[in-house]
Structure formats: C-alpha cells, structure tokens
Design an enzyme around this catalytic site. Sequence first.
Site, PDB file in Angstrom:
ATOM      1  N   THR A 155     -15.386 115.234  59.070  1.00  0.00           N
ATOM      2  CA  THR A 155     -15.766 116.631  58.926  1.00  0.00           C
ATOM      3  C   THR A 155     -15.366 117.146  57.535  1.00  0.00           C
ATOM      4  O   THR A 155     -14.417 116.656  56.918  1.00  0.00           O
ATOM      5  CB  THR A 155     -15.115 117.514  60.010  1.00  0.00           C
ATOM      6  N   SER A 202     -16.806 116.765  54.633  1.00  0.00           N
ATOM      7  CA  SER A 202     -16.770 115.624  53.715  1.00  0.00           C
ATOM      8  C   SER A 202     -17.764 115.738  52.578  1.00  0.00           C
ATOM      9  O   SER A 202     -18.057 114.749  51.909  1.00  0.00           O
ATOM     10  CB  SER A 202     -17.016 114.327  54.496  1.00  0.00           C
ATOM     11  N   GLY A 221     -14.245 117.464  47.826  1.00  0.00           N
ATOM     12  CA  GLY A 221     -12.789 117.431  47.929  1.00  0.00           C
ATOM     13  C   GLY A 221     -12.228 116.214  48.632  1.00  0.00           C
ATOM     14  O   GLY A 221     -12.726 115.089  48.502  1.00  0.00           O
ATOM     15  N   ILE A 222     -11.161 116.445  49.409  1.00  0.00           N
ATOM     16  CA  ILE A 222     -10.497 115.354  50.119  1.00  0.00           C
ATOM     17  C   ILE A 222     -11.457 114.668  51.070  1.00  0.00           C
ATOM     18  O   ILE A 222     -11.471 113.442  51.191  1.00  0.00           O
ATOM     19  CB  ILE A 222      -9.264 115.892  50.877  1.00  0.00           C
ATOM     20  N   GLY A 223     -12.296 115.449  51.755  1.00  0.00           N
ATOM     21  CA  GLY A 223     -13.234 114.868  52.704  1.00  0.00           C
ATOM     22  C   GLY A 223     -14.182 113.876  52.058  1.00  0.00           C
ATOM     23  O   GLY A 223     -14.477 112.812  52.628  1.00  0.00           O
ATOM     24  N   TYR A 231      -1.830 129.572  58.998  1.00  0.00           N
ATOM     25  CA  TYR A 231      -2.308 128.202  58.780  1.00  0.00           C
ATOM     26  C   TYR A 231      -1.234 127.192  59.164  1.00  0.00           C
ATOM     27  O   TYR A 231      -1.518 126.187  59.836  1.00  0.00           O
ATOM     28  CB  TYR A 231      -2.698 128.043  57.316  1.00  0.00           C
TER      29      TYR A 231
END
Length: 264
Positions: free
Chosen positions: A13, A15, A18-20, A154
């Site tokens: 998810t 994706s 960034g990190i995804g 968060y």
Amino acid sequence: MDLELRGHRAFVTASSAGIGAALADRLAREGCAVLVHGRHTERATRVADDLRQLGVDADVVLGDLSDQAARSRVAAAAREWRTDILVNNAGPFVERDWRSAEPQFWLDSYDQNVVSAVRLIRELTPAMCQRGWGRVINIGTRAVRTPLLNMVDYSAAKAAVLNLTVSLAQHLAGTGVTANIVSPGVILTDGVRRMIDARASSGGATGEQAERERRFTEEYAPNPTGRLGTGADIAAAVAFLASPLADYINGVNLPVDGGIGGVV
C-alpha cells in the site's frame, strides 16, 4: 543471497512514491510480482512501469484507503492479484501535539493507520491460510515504543499497529502465515528533505545538502549509525521478513532506526 521470493505476489500500500516505492522496487528485484497502490494514476503507473523493466509482473490499483468504498475496491483487486505478501505501508501523519490534536484527529489517525490495515488483513489472510503460506508486514515507526510529542495521535495509532501485529501472529498460528512489523526511524524522504531545508532557511544556515543533513541528524535524530535512514534500508528489512528464510520470525517489531530507539 537469494531470498527465494521469485514467484510470490506482493501488494504494497502507498507504493507510488517514497518508502512504499522503495519497498516495491526491492521486492520486484527479488523476483516478486508487485501490485502498486496509490491515489495518483501517473505516479503509480510510473512505478509499475519501472518494475516491469525488472522482468516481473506489475499492476496498479488506485484508491484512497480512508474512503470505505475505495478500500473495498482496493481489497478486491488485491484478492484477485492472489496476494501472498501484504505490506501495510500506508500511514499518513500530521504534526500535532496535545493542544492541537482534537478528538476527531485521533479518530482519523486511528482509522487511517489501524482500521485501513485491519480491513486489508481480514480480506487477504484467509486465502493465504488456505494456500498454507503468507506474510503480513506492517510498517510502524520508532514512536510505537516512545511517543513523539509532536505527533501524539499518530504515535498512539502506530502503537496500536504494533499491538495488533502481535495478536495477529498468535491468531495465525499453524497456518504458515506470519505477521511482523518494521519500525523505521527518521527516513530521508522528500518530506524530510523539505523539513531540513525549511529548518536551515529559518536558522540562516548555509552549506551543501550533505552538511545540512548532518546537522539535522545531530539535532533532530541523533543515532549511533550517524546518518538518516533511506527507503532502501527499510526495503531490505521488509524483503527479508517477506522471504521464506524468515519462517521462524513471527510477531516481532524490527526497529530500523540506526539505533535511535536505544539512545536515552
């Protein structure tokens, strides 16, 4: 080292950037087919096209996971994809402290970080159990253990993600499906780069980008490794936990934070 992931099918998810996107790239390089998820067609399509260049199957599903109807469509696409590796990377956050975090913001943060992951887990793990193999990898944060005072809602939501990951591992006992959580430290994403530049500008700092990052690390994220993390750091950990080589790792929180979690 061959992680024995060729032929597996991953759904990551958030994706499309960034990190995804780094997670999707690493899994694809290990031979996984990857279903790319995002909210913007152009970004998600570009990532999928890049993955296909690596010689793996890749496709795109679009949808805002904070919207119930969109979540249902995304989950249906992931089932059709025959997902056997679910990476719950989506987890939006806004900097809020106890003064600014209204009760509704706590509800929103819980829905977007916890409930959205739970829905996908419930939709996708039954088929994994039937096939006798699967992986659920949730992306946490260093705040699962030590709350961040500028991200209180968060931090609490991500602590719930840690808790649910452990109970999920117990629930899936004996099925061949494992559940783990990877908790990044401060990762050098585009958003963090903007934060570094903003802090440097407001403080009148000058110098090369590398020097700005070094100062930011010392002031904001001091850690024994001496640098900020990268998407590739997180992707390496996720790829290993996703692999058959990690069959005996279950219900754990793996900090990938340069050691910042151990700094007092």
